[in-house]
Design an enzyme around this catalytic site. Structure first.
Site, PDB file in Angstrom:
ATOM      1  N   LEU A   8       0.862  -1.193   0.000  1.00 34.04           N
ATOM      2  CA  LEU A   8       0.000   0.000   0.000  1.00 34.04           C
ATOM      3  C   LEU A   8       0.891   1.234   0.000  1.00 34.04           C
ATOM      4  CD1 LEU A   8      -2.627   1.686   0.506  1.00 34.04           C
ATOM      5  CD2 LEU A   8      -2.274   1.276   2.954  1.00 34.04           C
ATOM      6  N   ILE A   9       0.598   2.174  -0.896  1.00 32.87           N
ATOM      7  CA  ILE A   9       1.353   3.441  -0.941  1.00 32.87           C
ATOM      8  C   ILE A   9       0.354   4.589  -0.844  1.00 32.87           C
ATOM      9  CG2 ILE A   9       3.075   4.801  -2.198  1.00 32.87           C
ATOM     10  CD1 ILE A   9       3.560   2.391  -3.978  1.00 32.87           C
ATOM     11  N   GLY A  11      -0.607   8.712  -1.257  1.00 33.72           N
ATOM     12  CA  GLY A  11      -0.184   9.900  -2.021  1.00 33.72           C
ATOM     13  C   GLY A  11       0.418   9.548  -3.361  1.00 33.72           C
ATOM     14  N   SER A  13      -0.766  10.346  -6.479  1.00 31.43           N
ATOM     15  CA  SER A  13      -1.218  11.118  -7.654  1.00 31.43           C
ATOM     16  C   SER A  13      -0.031  11.636  -8.463  1.00 31.43           C
ATOM     17  CB  SER A  13      -2.119  12.280  -7.227  1.00 31.43           C
ATOM     18  OG  SER A  13      -1.384  13.232  -6.499  1.00 31.43           O
ATOM     19  N   GLY A  15       4.629  12.672  -8.199  1.00 26.12           N
ATOM     20  CA  GLY A  15       5.895  12.612  -7.456  1.00 26.12           C
ATOM     21  C   GLY A  15       6.382  11.207  -7.124  1.00 26.12           C
ATOM     22  N   GLY A  17       5.431   9.085  -4.924  1.00 27.76           N
ATOM     23  CA  GLY A  17       4.391   8.071  -4.703  1.00 27.76           C
ATOM     24  C   GLY A  17       3.944   7.456  -6.012  1.00 27.76           C
ATOM     25  N   SER A 145      12.631  13.013   5.386  1.00 26.97           N
ATOM     26  CA  SER A 145      13.325  14.005   4.559  1.00 26.97           C
ATOM     27  C   SER A 145      14.642  14.370   5.220  1.00 26.97           C
ATOM     28  CB  SER A 145      12.461  15.269   4.439  1.00 26.97           C
ATOM     29  OG  SER A 145      13.196  16.317   3.853  1.00 26.97           O
ATOM     30  N   TYR A 158       7.705  22.289   8.109  1.00 27.96           N
ATOM     31  CA  TYR A 158       7.951  21.059   7.338  1.00 27.96           C
ATOM     32  C   TYR A 158       9.040  20.225   8.022  1.00 27.96           C
ATOM     33  CZ  TYR A 158       9.156  18.058   3.374  1.00 27.96           C
ATOM     34  OH  TYR A 158       9.396  16.974   2.561  1.00 27.96           O
TER      35      TYR A 158
HETATM   36  N1  LIG Z   1      10.506  16.306  -3.428  1.00 27.85           N
HETATM   37  C1  LIG Z   1      11.378  16.442  -2.448  1.00 27.85           C
HETATM   38  O1  LIG Z   1      12.344  17.189  -2.566  1.00 27.85           O
HETATM   39  C2  LIG Z   1      11.203  15.660  -1.166  1.00 27.85           C
HETATM   40  C3  LIG Z   1      12.327  15.460  -0.355  1.00 27.85           C
HETATM   41  C4  LIG Z   1      12.180  14.731   0.808  1.00 27.85           C
HETATM   42  C5  LIG Z   1      10.964  14.192   1.140  1.00 27.85           C
HETATM   43  N2  LIG Z   1       9.879  14.396   0.336  1.00 27.85           N
HETATM   44  C6  LIG Z   1       8.601  13.790   0.733  1.00 27.85           C
HETATM   45  O2  LIG Z   1       8.190  12.888  -0.264  1.00 27.85           O
HETATM   46  C7  LIG Z   1       6.786  12.679  -0.173  1.00 27.85           C
HETATM   47  C8  LIG Z   1       6.166  12.802  -1.558  1.00 27.85           C
HETATM   48  O3  LIG Z   1       6.306  14.146  -1.981  1.00 27.85           O
HETATM   49  P1  LIG Z   1       6.689  14.540  -3.480  1.00 27.85           P
HETATM   50  O4  LIG Z   1       8.003  15.244  -3.408  1.00 27.85           O
HETATM   51  O5  LIG Z   1       6.536  13.399  -4.374  1.00 27.85           O
HETATM   52  O6  LIG Z   1       5.600  15.689  -3.762  1.00 27.85           O
HETATM   53  P2  LIG Z   1       4.235  15.683  -4.573  1.00 27.85           P
HETATM   54  O7  LIG Z   1       4.505  15.412  -6.007  1.00 27.85           O
HETATM   55  O8  LIG Z   1       3.562  16.972  -4.201  1.00 27.85           O
HETATM   56  O9  LIG Z   1       3.412  14.445  -3.982  1.00 27.85           O
HETATM   57  C9  LIG Z   1       2.763  14.516  -2.743  1.00 27.85           C
HETATM   58  C10 LIG Z   1       1.657  13.482  -2.743  1.00 27.85           C
HETATM   59  O10 LIG Z   1       1.006  13.503  -1.457  1.00 27.85           O
HETATM   60  C11 LIG Z   1      -0.387  13.549  -1.674  1.00 27.85           C
HETATM   61  N3  LIG Z   1      -1.149  14.106  -0.569  1.00 27.85           N
HETATM   62  C12 LIG Z   1      -1.112  15.353  -0.048  1.00 27.85           C
HETATM   63  N4  LIG Z   1      -2.006  15.469   0.936  1.00 27.85           N
HETATM   64  C13 LIG Z   1      -2.635  14.256   1.041  1.00 27.85           C
HETATM   65  C14 LIG Z   1      -3.650  13.738   1.867  1.00 27.85           C
HETATM   66  N5  LIG Z   1      -4.251  14.497   2.813  1.00 27.85           N
HETATM   67  N6  LIG Z   1      -4.040  12.448   1.693  1.00 27.85           N
HETATM   68  C15 LIG Z   1      -3.464  11.679   0.751  1.00 27.85           C
HETATM   69  N7  LIG Z   1      -2.512  12.121  -0.084  1.00 27.85           N
HETATM   70  C16 LIG Z   1      -2.100  13.396   0.068  1.00 27.85           C
HETATM   71  C17 LIG Z   1      -0.538  14.389  -2.921  1.00 27.85           C
HETATM   72  O11 LIG Z   1      -1.830  14.205  -3.452  1.00 27.85           O
HETATM   73  P3  LIG Z   1      -2.736  15.437  -4.030  1.00 27.85           P
HETATM   74  O12 LIG Z   1      -2.392  15.496  -5.479  1.00 27.85           O
HETATM   75  O13 LIG Z   1      -4.139  14.969  -3.783  1.00 27.85           O
HETATM   76  O14 LIG Z   1      -2.361  16.656  -3.267  1.00 27.85           O
HETATM   77  C18 LIG Z   1       0.573  13.788  -3.770  1.00 27.85           C
HETATM   78  O15 LIG Z   1       0.140  12.586  -4.353  1.00 27.85           O
HETATM   79  C19 LIG Z   1       6.275  13.715   0.826  1.00 27.85           C
HETATM   80  O16 LIG Z   1       6.087  13.105   2.088  1.00 27.85           O
HETATM   81  C20 LIG Z   1       7.417  14.710   0.897  1.00 27.85           C
HETATM   82  O17 LIG Z   1       7.446  15.414   2.119  1.00 27.85           O
HETATM   83  C21 LIG Z   1       9.972  15.119  -0.812  1.00 27.85           C
END
Ligand SMILES: NC(=O)c1ccc[n+]([C@@H]2O[C@H](COP(=O)([O-])OP(=O)(O)OC[C@H]3O[C@@H](n4cnc5c(N)ncnc54)[C@H](OP(=O)(O)O)[C@@H]3O)[C@@H](O)[C@H]2O)c1
Length: 294
Positions: A8-9, A11, A13, A15, A17, A145, A158
């Site tokens: 199960l993963i 989020g 949509s 990035g 996930g 992170s 954050y």
């Molecule tokens: N990118 C980076 O530099 C980085 C670095 C370290 C850690 N991270 C972590 O990696 C994870 C994924 O982030 P990402 O970088 O891939 O960004 P992202 O593309 O914005 O993806 C975030 C995902 O989380 C979902 N989400 C947000 N609120 C939610 C909720 N209430 N219930 C279910 N899903 C929800 C979003 O869905 P919606 O489309 O519905 O909003 C989206 O699918 C996050 O935990 C982030 O903090 C990211």
């Protein structure tokens, strides 16, 4: 290929996930891709994932889970557990970045940051832990992170939410080990996903405005200098590799970062593990700690 796992993963949509769901399904695993609001904001992503599964013959299904909503998590996990015979891993990936100066945030807004990044994982894990305990194995993989270690300005909420998630992960790691359930953290550096455009800014424009020029310069510098990292596939591949490791072999912390950052934070990990051991020994509770791999 490793033995097929059911995963199960949250989020999925966009990035990490989304890419991890696709990667694991293409590696032959059964993926349950959690998205919030599948009929509204994520209708297109839901249709794309469903079409991908059909076109490529992948074992990938979509379920609705909003990690900030108790009822949604309960419903989604209940559906999942009544339709699958096993669950090998959960990747708590859903997250957002509440960016901006701390003083511009109300406590209610700050709670939203913790609600999604920290309590979201708590809700999902609380829903699946009884099943995993009964099953006698399973992995809880939290997406933390590097910001859990490094707190730059304009990223305080954050960073605090990810540091808190790291603490929860470590407590689960020790508490659930006797039941065969692993809890581990992956800590990526900055990668170009949708996290920037999905960032939540504070509503208090007046206080936000006081930082306007500095904040704009900061974002400019971050964007310019953070352009260096490689592809987001580095993170999704690392997550898929973690899922495929044999049970009991997953390290407590996995770093995904450019070499210089990797080495620096890796050294902090080692010191932190040593400090944990020493404090626990002095408190007489070291017998309750699972020996962590790193
Ligand atoms: N990118 C980076 O530099 C980085 C670095 C370290 C850690 N991270 C972590 O990696 C994870 C994924 O982030 P990402 O970088 O891939 O960004 P992202 O593309 O914005 O993806 C975030 C995902 O989380 C979902 N989400 C947000 N609120 C939610 C909720 N209430 N219930 C279910 N899903 C929800 C979003 O869905 P919606 O489309 O519905 O909003 C989206 O699918 C996050 O935990 C982030 O903090 C990211």
């Amino acid at each position: 290929m490793s033995e097929p796992r059911t995963v199960l993963i949250t989020g999925t949509s966009t990035g990490f996930g989304r890419l991890t769901a696709e990667t694991l399904a293409r590696r032959g695993h059964h993926v349950i891709a959690g998205l919030r609001d599948v009929k509204g904001r994520n209708r297109t992503a839901t249709a794309e994932l469903t079409a991908l599964a059909g076109n490529e013959g992948l074992s990938l299904e979509v379920i609705e889970i909003d990690v900030t909503d108790d009822a949604s998590v309960t419903r989604g996990v209940h559906h999942l557990l009544t339709t699958t015979a096993r669950l090998d891993a959960v990747i708590n990936n859903a997250g957002r970045n509440f960016a901006g100066p701390l003083e511009a945030y109300t406590a209610a807004e700050a709670m939203q940051q913790f609600d999604v990044n920290t309590l979201g994982a708590l809700r999902v894990n609380n829903a699946v832990i009884p099943f995993l305990r009964e099953q006698g194995h399973g992995a809880l993989i939290q997406v933390g992170s590097l910001s859990g270690w490094v707190t730059p300005p304009f990223n305080g909420l954050y960073a605090a939410s990810k540091a808190a998630l790291a603490s929860l992960t470590e407590a689960w790691h020790h508490e659930l080990a006797p039941y065969g359930v692993e809890s581990v953290l992956i800590e990526p550096a900055a990668y170009p996903t949708n996290i920037g455009q999905n960032a939540a800014m504070p509503a208090d424009q007046e206080r936000l405005g006081l930082y306007g020029a500095t904040l704009a310069a900061f974002i400019g510098d971050i964007t310019k200098n953070a352009a260096a990292p490689g592809s987001t596939a580095e993170v999704s591949d690392a997550l898929a590799d973690l899922v495929e490791l044999p049970h009991g072999r997953r390290p407590l912390r996995t770093l995904v970062a450019p070499a210089r950052q990797f080495e620096a934070v890796r050294a902090v990990h080692e010191k932190a593990a040593e400090a944990t051991r020493i404090v626990a020994e002095d408190m007489g509770i070291d017998g309750y700690l699972r020996r962590a791999r790193s």
